[in-house]
Write a protein that holds these residues in place. Sequence first.
Motif, PDB file in Angstrom:
ATOM      1  N   ALA A  49       0.885  -1.130   0.046  1.00  0.00           N
ATOM      2  CA  ALA A  49       0.019  -0.143  -0.061  1.00  0.00           C
ATOM      3  C   ALA A  49       0.969   1.270   0.043  1.00  0.00           C
ATOM      4  CB  ALA A  49      -0.855  -0.006   1.178  1.00  0.00           C
ATOM      5  N   TYR A  50       0.134   2.287  -0.246  1.00  0.00           N
ATOM      6  CA  TYR A  50       0.893   3.770  -0.020  1.00  0.00           C
ATOM      7  C   TYR A  50       0.178   4.327   1.032  1.00  0.00           C
ATOM      8  CZ  TYR A  50       3.428   3.519  -4.587  1.00  0.00           C
ATOM      9  OH  TYR A  50       4.396   3.399  -5.472  1.00  0.00           O
ATOM     10  N   ASP A  51       0.943   5.199   1.995  1.00  0.00           N
ATOM     11  CA  ASP A  51       0.468   5.858   3.061  1.00  0.00           C
ATOM     12  C   ASP A  51       0.749   7.368   2.825  1.00  0.00           C
ATOM     13  OD1 ASP A  51      -0.606   6.510   5.376  1.00  0.00           O
ATOM     14  OD2 ASP A  51       1.261   6.067   6.356  1.00  0.00           O
ATOM     15  N   GLY A  52      -0.010   8.235   3.203  1.00  0.00           N
ATOM     16  CA  GLY A  52       0.273   9.602   3.466  1.00  0.00           C
ATOM     17  C   GLY A  52       0.188   9.832   4.911  1.00  0.00           C
ATOM     18  N   LEU A  53       1.694   9.882   5.520  1.00  0.00           N
ATOM     19  CA  LEU A  53       1.781  10.245   7.021  1.00  0.00           C
ATOM     20  C   LEU A  53       1.251  11.579   7.127  1.00  0.00           C
ATOM     21  CD1 LEU A  53       5.304   9.452   8.523  1.00  0.00           C
ATOM     22  CD2 LEU A  53       3.816  11.123   9.159  1.00  0.00           C
ATOM     23  N   SER A  54       0.378  11.584   8.269  1.00  0.00           N
ATOM     24  CA  SER A  54      -0.637  12.632   8.353  1.00  0.00           C
ATOM     25  C   SER A  54      -0.234  13.460   9.682  1.00  0.00           C
ATOM     26  CB  SER A  54      -2.093  12.128   8.450  1.00  0.00           C
ATOM     27  OG  SER A  54      -2.349  11.283   7.414  1.00  0.00           O
ATOM     28  N   VAL A  55      -0.129  14.611   9.544  1.00  0.00           N
ATOM     29  CA  VAL A  55       0.177  15.608  10.762  1.00  0.00           C
ATOM     30  C   VAL A  55      -1.220  16.053  11.024  1.00  0.00           C
ATOM     31  CG1 VAL A  55       1.113  17.830  11.436  1.00  0.00           C
ATOM     32  CG2 VAL A  55       2.465  16.314   9.831  1.00  0.00           C
ATOM     33  N   VAL A  56      -1.519  15.984  12.142  1.00  0.00           N
ATOM     34  CA  VAL A  56      -2.803  16.242  12.842  1.00  0.00           C
ATOM     35  C   VAL A  56      -2.817  17.316  14.057  1.00  0.00           C
ATOM     36  CG1 VAL A  56      -3.903  14.170  11.929  1.00  0.00           C
ATOM     37  CG2 VAL A  56      -2.990  14.332  14.214  1.00  0.00           C
ATOM     38  N   VAL A  57      -3.718  18.136  14.463  1.00  0.00           N
ATOM     39  CA  VAL A  57      -3.903  18.793  15.626  1.00  0.00           C
ATOM     40  C   VAL A  57      -5.564  18.488  16.099  1.00  0.00           C
ATOM     41  CG1 VAL A  57      -2.264  20.370  14.896  1.00  0.00           C
ATOM     42  CG2 VAL A  57      -4.722  20.772  14.152  1.00  0.00           C
ATOM     43  N   ASN A  58      -5.697  19.162  17.222  1.00  0.00           N
ATOM     44  CA  ASN A  58      -7.066  18.878  17.655  1.00  0.00           C
ATOM     45  C   ASN A  58      -8.218  19.894  16.996  1.00  0.00           C
ATOM     46  OD1 ASN A  58      -9.157  20.068  20.071  1.00  0.00           O
ATOM     47  ND2 ASN A  58      -8.460  18.219  20.651  1.00  0.00           N
ATOM     48  N   PRO A  59      -9.388  19.253  16.971  1.00  0.00           N
ATOM     49  CA  PRO A  59     -10.118  20.117  16.170  1.00  0.00           C
ATOM     50  C   PRO A  59     -10.660  21.369  16.683  1.00  0.00           C
ATOM     51  CG  PRO A  59     -11.025  17.881  16.653  1.00  0.00           C
ATOM     52  CD  PRO A  59      -9.945  18.095  17.370  1.00  0.00           C
ATOM     53  N   LYS A  60     -10.351  21.656  17.905  1.00  0.00           N
ATOM     54  CA  LYS A  60     -10.517  23.051  18.464  1.00  0.00           C
ATOM     55  C   LYS A  60      -9.453  24.109  17.933  1.00  0.00           C
ATOM     56  CE  LYS A  60     -13.661  21.280  22.376  1.00  0.00           C
ATOM     57  NZ  LYS A  60     -13.732  21.270  23.918  1.00  0.00           N
ATOM     58  N   ASN A  61      -8.331  23.416  17.473  1.00  0.00           N
ATOM     59  CA  ASN A  61      -7.256  24.227  17.183  1.00  0.00           C
ATOM     60  C   ASN A  61      -7.718  25.364  15.882  1.00  0.00           C
ATOM     61  OD1 ASN A  61      -4.929  25.345  15.667  1.00  0.00           O
ATOM     62  ND2 ASN A  61      -3.755  23.889  16.852  1.00  0.00           N
ATOM     63  N   THR A  62      -7.931  26.378  16.034  1.00  0.00           N
ATOM     64  CA  THR A  62      -8.396  27.167  15.126  1.00  0.00           C
ATOM     65  C   THR A  62      -7.415  28.048  14.385  1.00  0.00           C
ATOM     66  OG1 THR A  62      -8.879  29.173  16.774  1.00  0.00           O
ATOM     67  CG2 THR A  62     -10.600  27.649  16.428  1.00  0.00           C
ATOM     68  N   ARG A  72       5.204  30.208  14.412  1.00  0.00           N
ATOM     69  CA  ARG A  72       4.776  31.069  13.259  1.00  0.00           C
ATOM     70  C   ARG A  72       4.305  32.386  13.819  1.00  0.00           C
ATOM     71  NH1 ARG A  72       0.563  29.359   8.407  1.00  0.00           N
ATOM     72  NH2 ARG A  72       2.242  27.779   8.066  1.00  0.00           N
ATOM     73  N   GLN A  73       4.576  33.289  13.427  1.00  0.00           N
ATOM     74  CA  GLN A  73       4.059  34.673  13.729  1.00  0.00           C
ATOM     75  C   GLN A  73       2.646  34.902  13.623  1.00  0.00           C
ATOM     76  OE1 GLN A  73       5.876  38.462  11.875  1.00  0.00           O
ATOM     77  NE2 GLN A  73       4.950  39.651  13.381  1.00  0.00           N
ATOM     78  N   GLY A  74       1.949  35.252  14.855  1.00  0.00           N
ATOM     79  CA  GLY A  74       0.513  35.419  14.813  1.00  0.00           C
ATOM     80  C   GLY A  74      -0.078  34.085  15.623  1.00  0.00           C
ATOM     81  N   TRP A  75       0.494  33.003  15.766  1.00  0.00           N
ATOM     82  CA  TRP A  75      -0.077  31.732  16.236  1.00  0.00           C
ATOM     83  C   TRP A  75      -0.025  32.091  17.913  1.00  0.00           C
ATOM     84  CZ3 TRP A  75       2.008  26.905  13.431  1.00  0.00           C
ATOM     85  CH2 TRP A  75       1.373  26.832  12.320  1.00  0.00           C
ATOM     86  N   PRO A  76      -0.701  31.668  18.781  1.00  0.00           N
ATOM     87  CA  PRO A  76      -1.103  31.983  19.995  1.00  0.00           C
ATOM     88  C   PRO A  76       0.211  31.538  21.037  1.00  0.00           C
ATOM     89  CG  PRO A  76      -2.428  30.236  19.594  1.00  0.00           C
ATOM     90  CD  PRO A  76      -1.984  30.596  18.329  1.00  0.00           C
ATOM     91  N   ASP A  77       0.214  32.275  21.955  1.00  0.00           N
ATOM     92  CA  ASP A  77       1.412  32.090  23.125  1.00  0.00           C
ATOM     93  C   ASP A  77       0.746  30.878  23.990  1.00  0.00           C
ATOM     94  OD1 ASP A  77       3.918  32.308  24.383  1.00  0.00           O
ATOM     95  OD2 ASP A  77       3.177  33.771  25.525  1.00  0.00           O
ATOM     96  N   ARG A  78       0.787  29.798  23.249  1.00  0.00           N
ATOM     97  CA  ARG A  78       0.283  28.606  24.059  1.00  0.00           C
ATOM     98  C   ARG A  78       1.238  27.367  24.109  1.00  0.00           C
ATOM     99  NH1 ARG A  78      -5.905  27.554  22.900  1.00  0.00           N
ATOM    100  NH2 ARG A  78      -5.373  26.008  24.511  1.00  0.00           N
ATOM    101  N   GLU A  79       1.099  26.639  24.918  1.00  0.00           N
ATOM    102  CA  GLU A  79       1.873  25.362  24.937  1.00  0.00           C
ATOM    103  C   GLU A  79       1.584  24.630  23.845  1.00  0.00           C
ATOM    104  OE1 GLU A  79       2.254  23.213  28.678  1.00  0.00           O
ATOM    105  OE2 GLU A  79       3.391  24.938  29.652  1.00  0.00           O
TER     106      GLU A  79
END
Length: 320
Positions: free
Chosen positions: A112-125, A154-161
């Motif tokens: 098979a082929y796989d597209g290795l996926s980068v994910v975040v939480n759905p609440k990440n806006t 990235r500039q503009g992203w929140p100052d969160r852990e």
Amino acid sequence: MKRVLSALTVSFAVAACGGGSDSQQQQSSAAPQVIALDGSSTVFPIGEAVAEEFQRANPGTRVTVGTSGTGGGFQKFCRGESDIANASRPVKSTEADACRAAGIEFIEIPVAYDGLSVVVNPKNTWVTSMTTAELKRLWQPEAQGAVTRWSQIRQGWPDREIHLYGPGTDSGTFDYFTEAIMGKAQASRGDYTASEDDNVLVQGVSGDEGALGYFGFAYYDENRDKLKLVPIDDGKADNGAGPIAPSTETVRNGTYAPLSRPMFMYVNKAKLQRPEVKAFVQFLLDKGPALVTDVGYFAITDTELQQARERVAQALPPTR
């Protein structure tokens, strides 16, 4: 309907039925023929699906599918403890040497082929895409203890852990991701939640608003309602226009770069002399492409499938 992905060993045996002749009862009560697969948790859903269907068609055979990780799977395979190694990357030269030293020859089958996926939480806006340079800044060894907040990426992203989740060091997914993003396999920060079980990573990211993780596409596909997929931009002109998400088209044509990859099963050549192992491999080649799609990965091409058939028929080793 997608199959439920679990990191449990697949095991099935048909109980002996009452009635029939003495010879039939003896045959039904005899220990089943066992085929042992072990290795990548990313390839596990494919092994599980093929094992389940094969056992339905061959009730006298039992197939087990373990999840020791690609590296751990090759160790067992080269010790003769398994018949087939599941791998989310090609075999390393050191692993091939270990098998050769143990007198074990093998045949490589792309499955098979796989597209290795980068994910975040759905609440990440704030994260709608990432570049490979940003992934490197976040995951490189130098980032350990230093890059810990979204605003540092990235500039503009929140100052969160940021809370990171990823495969353990025995995982072929770990090897592939680090080589593709950092340029060197195993080069990674170590201060993240690691597991050889991708379901643990899914649970971690889905329950943590500040999380980011990576794993095989099937685990994202099975949990779309719990995860947010992050398109990736490799910054090269041949990657299309801007960020690309994994799909059948982008994985097969390579535009989902550099996180598209083939996945494999390695068969012990001597074990192919066992009728049940030979039958399982033939079943994999016949039914595998449809089952691959069913569990959320991308099937190999018809040309690649025919080449795999020829390699098995002629008992050929890998071409690399």
